[in-house]
Scaffold this motif. Structure first.
Motif, PDB file in Angstrom:
ATOM      1  N   GLY A  20      -9.004  11.487   3.863  1.00  0.00           N
ATOM      2  CA  GLY A  20      -8.236  11.885   2.605  1.00  0.00           C
ATOM      3  C   GLY A  20      -6.687  11.571   2.850  1.00  0.00           C
ATOM      4  O   GLY A  20      -6.078  11.143   1.658  1.00  0.00           O
ATOM      5  N   ASP A  21      -6.161  11.609   3.934  1.00  0.00           N
ATOM      6  CA  ASP A  21      -4.947  11.610   4.186  1.00  0.00           C
ATOM      7  C   ASP A  21      -4.388  10.122   3.936  1.00  0.00           C
ATOM      8  O   ASP A  21      -3.407   9.986   3.170  1.00  0.00           O
ATOM      9  CB  ASP A  21      -4.163  12.011   5.418  1.00  0.00           C
ATOM     10  CG  ASP A  21      -2.791  11.861   5.436  1.00  0.00           C
ATOM     11  OD1 ASP A  21      -2.167  12.383   4.765  1.00  0.00           O
ATOM     12  OD2 ASP A  21      -2.396  11.322   6.521  1.00  0.00           O
ATOM     13  N   THR A  22      -5.144   9.286   4.434  1.00  0.00           N
ATOM     14  CA  THR A  22      -4.985   7.697   4.262  1.00  0.00           C
ATOM     15  C   THR A  22      -5.119   7.370   2.930  1.00  0.00           C
ATOM     16  O   THR A  22      -4.171   6.468   2.469  1.00  0.00           O
ATOM     17  CB  THR A  22      -6.089   7.030   5.202  1.00  0.00           C
ATOM     18  OG1 THR A  22      -5.802   7.187   6.736  1.00  0.00           O
ATOM     19  CG2 THR A  22      -5.756   5.433   5.179  1.00  0.00           C
ATOM     20  N   PHE A  23      -6.003   7.797   1.992  1.00  0.00           N
ATOM     21  CA  PHE A  23      -6.031   7.406   0.845  1.00  0.00           C
ATOM     22  C   PHE A  23      -5.189   8.029  -0.111  1.00  0.00           C
ATOM     23  O   PHE A  23      -4.745   7.440  -1.075  1.00  0.00           O
ATOM     24  CB  PHE A  23      -7.693   7.718   0.143  1.00  0.00           C
ATOM     25  CG  PHE A  23      -8.633   6.876   0.769  1.00  0.00           C
ATOM     26  CD1 PHE A  23      -8.906   5.487   0.458  1.00  0.00           C
ATOM     27  CD2 PHE A  23      -9.356   7.166   1.918  1.00  0.00           C
ATOM     28  CE1 PHE A  23      -9.685   4.761   0.612  1.00  0.00           C
ATOM     29  CE2 PHE A  23     -10.215   6.152   2.680  1.00  0.00           C
ATOM     30  CZ  PHE A  23     -10.353   4.950   1.868  1.00  0.00           C
ATOM     31  N   ARG A  24      -4.786   9.283  -0.106  1.00  0.00           N
ATOM     32  CA  ARG A  24      -3.618   9.855  -0.455  1.00  0.00           C
ATOM     33  C   ARG A  24      -2.382   9.042  -0.345  1.00  0.00           C
ATOM     34  O   ARG A  24      -1.528   8.703  -1.403  1.00  0.00           O
ATOM     35  CB  ARG A  24      -3.331  11.303  -0.271  1.00  0.00           C
ATOM     36  CG  ARG A  24      -4.285  12.327  -0.794  1.00  0.00           C
ATOM     37  CD  ARG A  24      -3.731  13.554  -0.447  1.00  0.00           C
ATOM     38  NE  ARG A  24      -3.851  14.059   0.877  1.00  0.00           N
ATOM     39  CZ  ARG A  24      -5.323  14.351   1.487  1.00  0.00           C
ATOM     40  NH1 ARG A  24      -6.409  14.280   0.437  1.00  0.00           N
ATOM     41  NH2 ARG A  24      -5.376  14.956   2.591  1.00  0.00           N
ATOM     42  N   ARG A  25      -2.015   8.357   0.812  1.00  0.00           N
ATOM     43  CA  ARG A  25      -0.941   7.791   1.273  1.00  0.00           C
ATOM     44  C   ARG A  25      -0.982   6.455   0.438  1.00  0.00           C
ATOM     45  O   ARG A  25       0.220   5.808  -0.186  1.00  0.00           O
ATOM     46  CB  ARG A  25      -0.720   7.535   2.570  1.00  0.00           C
ATOM     47  CG  ARG A  25      -0.403   8.708   3.264  1.00  0.00           C
ATOM     48  CD  ARG A  25       0.194   8.677   4.781  1.00  0.00           C
ATOM     49  NE  ARG A  25      -0.954   8.146   5.616  1.00  0.00           N
ATOM     50  CZ  ARG A  25      -1.034   6.942   6.274  1.00  0.00           C
ATOM     51  NH1 ARG A  25       0.248   6.186   6.429  1.00  0.00           N
ATOM     52  NH2 ARG A  25      -2.146   6.448   6.958  1.00  0.00           N
ATOM     53  N   LEU A  26      -2.224   5.872   0.499  1.00  0.00           N
ATOM     54  CA  LEU A  26      -2.627   4.626  -0.087  1.00  0.00           C
ATOM     55  C   LEU A  26      -2.127   4.498  -1.588  1.00  0.00           C
ATOM     56  O   LEU A  26      -1.549   3.875  -2.304  1.00  0.00           O
ATOM     57  CB  LEU A  26      -3.723   4.149  -0.061  1.00  0.00           C
ATOM     58  CG  LEU A  26      -4.430   2.830  -0.594  1.00  0.00           C
ATOM     59  CD1 LEU A  26      -3.523   1.536  -0.204  1.00  0.00           C
ATOM     60  CD2 LEU A  26      -5.859   2.773  -0.601  1.00  0.00           C
ATOM     61  N   VAL A  27      -2.505   5.610  -2.358  1.00  0.00           N
ATOM     62  CA  VAL A  27      -2.538   5.662  -3.815  1.00  0.00           C
ATOM     63  C   VAL A  27      -1.296   6.053  -4.061  1.00  0.00           C
ATOM     64  O   VAL A  27      -0.432   5.358  -5.388  1.00  0.00           O
ATOM     65  CB  VAL A  27      -3.574   6.638  -4.291  1.00  0.00           C
ATOM     66  CG1 VAL A  27      -3.309   6.905  -5.705  1.00  0.00           C
ATOM     67  CG2 VAL A  27      -5.031   6.197  -4.328  1.00  0.00           C
ATOM     68  N   ALA A  28      -0.622   7.064  -3.540  1.00  0.00           N
ATOM     69  CA  ALA A  28       1.019   7.346  -3.728  1.00  0.00           C
ATOM     70  C   ALA A  28       1.916   6.152  -3.657  1.00  0.00           C
ATOM     71  O   ALA A  28       2.632   5.883  -4.541  1.00  0.00           O
ATOM     72  CB  ALA A  28       1.492   8.194  -2.758  1.00  0.00           C
ATOM     73  N   ALA A  29       1.940   5.150  -2.563  1.00  0.00           N
ATOM     74  CA  ALA A  29       2.479   4.138  -2.502  1.00  0.00           C
ATOM     75  C   ALA A  29       2.062   3.125  -3.674  1.00  0.00           C
ATOM     76  O   ALA A  29       3.159   2.671  -4.139  1.00  0.00           O
ATOM     77  CB  ALA A  29       2.310   3.596  -1.067  1.00  0.00           C
ATOM     78  N   PHE A  30       0.962   2.820  -3.941  1.00  0.00           N
ATOM     79  CA  PHE A  30       0.502   1.980  -5.196  1.00  0.00           C
ATOM     80  C   PHE A  30       1.154   2.486  -6.320  1.00  0.00           C
ATOM     81  O   PHE A  30       1.838   1.656  -7.063  1.00  0.00           O
ATOM     82  CB  PHE A  30      -0.993   2.088  -5.078  1.00  0.00           C
ATOM     83  CG  PHE A  30      -1.290   1.139  -6.470  1.00  0.00           C
ATOM     84  CD1 PHE A  30      -1.155  -0.022  -6.461  1.00  0.00           C
ATOM     85  CD2 PHE A  30      -1.825   2.124  -7.574  1.00  0.00           C
ATOM     86  CE1 PHE A  30      -1.683  -0.712  -7.885  1.00  0.00           C
ATOM     87  CE2 PHE A  30      -2.311   1.259  -8.662  1.00  0.00           C
ATOM     88  CZ  PHE A  30      -2.350  -0.075  -8.837  1.00  0.00           C
ATOM     89  N   TYR A  31       1.059   3.578  -6.535  1.00  0.00           N
ATOM     90  CA  TYR A  31       1.588   4.027  -8.059  1.00  0.00           C
ATOM     91  C   TYR A  31       3.210   4.375  -8.052  1.00  0.00           C
ATOM     92  O   TYR A  31       3.808   4.097  -9.283  1.00  0.00           O
ATOM     93  CB  TYR A  31       1.091   5.556  -8.272  1.00  0.00           C
ATOM     94  CG  TYR A  31      -0.378   5.244  -9.015  1.00  0.00           C
ATOM     95  CD1 TYR A  31      -0.554   4.661 -10.362  1.00  0.00           C
ATOM     96  CD2 TYR A  31      -1.452   5.499  -8.406  1.00  0.00           C
ATOM     97  CE1 TYR A  31      -1.612   4.365 -10.964  1.00  0.00           C
ATOM     98  CE2 TYR A  31      -2.839   5.010  -9.103  1.00  0.00           C
ATOM     99  CZ  TYR A  31      -2.803   4.691 -10.394  1.00  0.00           C
ATOM    100  OH  TYR A  31      -3.771   4.377 -11.178  1.00  0.00           O
ATOM    101  N   ALA A  32       3.681   4.286  -6.826  1.00  0.00           N
ATOM    102  CA  ALA A  32       5.304   4.451  -6.838  1.00  0.00           C
ATOM    103  C   ALA A  32       5.673   2.784  -7.435  1.00  0.00           C
ATOM    104  O   ALA A  32       6.785   2.789  -7.933  1.00  0.00           O
ATOM    105  CB  ALA A  32       5.566   4.770  -5.492  1.00  0.00           C
ATOM    106  N   GLY A  33       4.841   2.013  -7.033  1.00  0.00           N
ATOM    107  CA  GLY A  33       5.317   0.636  -7.470  1.00  0.00           C
ATOM    108  C   GLY A  33       4.833   0.236  -9.183  1.00  0.00           C
ATOM    109  O   GLY A  33       5.618   0.010  -9.798  1.00  0.00           O
TER     110      GLY A  33
END
Length: 135
Positions: A20-33
């Motif tokens: 879950g930590d990896t997917f949280r980081r992925l999605v957070a970085a994506f939505y920052a863009g």
């Protein structure tokens, strides 16, 4: 482990990349863009991108062998149907992929894992196009 409907598939990609930590980081970085993208941001009617981020994270976690929370809460993903109300043009796809590329690259995955994740995301993005450019 948690309740049976939330179990993680053994030896899953989800576990192999950090759960879950990896997917949280992925999605957070994506939505920052996405938050500052003039083409994509208007596609998200909610003022706060949090609910959209949660849905994407839950979907990706489930797809890659994590908890089944997405289907438990929302039913079958039906990705094309859920995206049908929004004009997904080739340009929108390309912007989506650019933000997702930045997010995936920032995870520091092993090359094979990076390639597997990126291949899926690229294919999924191409399949969501439902409108010509200029619409």
């Amino acid at each position: 482990m948690s309740a049976p409907d939330r179990q993680v598939a053994p030896d899953s990609f989800y576990d192999a990349v950090g759960g879950g930590d990896t997917f949280r980081r992925l999605v957070a970085a994506f939505y920052a863009g996405v938050a500052t993208d003039p083409l994509l941001r208007p596609m998200y009617p909610e003022e706060d991108l949090g609910p959209a981020a949660d849905r994407l994270r839950l979907f990706l976690e489930q797809y890659w062998g994590g908890p089944t929370t997405y289907s438990d809460q929302r039913g079958h993903p039906r990705l094309r149907l859920r995206h049908a109300p929004y004009p997904v043009t080739p340009g929108a796809r390309d912007r989506w992929l650019a933000h997702m590329r930045t997010a995936v690259d920032g995870l520091g995955l092993a090359p094979a894992q990076h390639a597997q994740l990126w291949d899926y995301l690229e294919r999924a993005a191409h399949s969501m196009v439902n409108a010509p450019e200029g619409r």
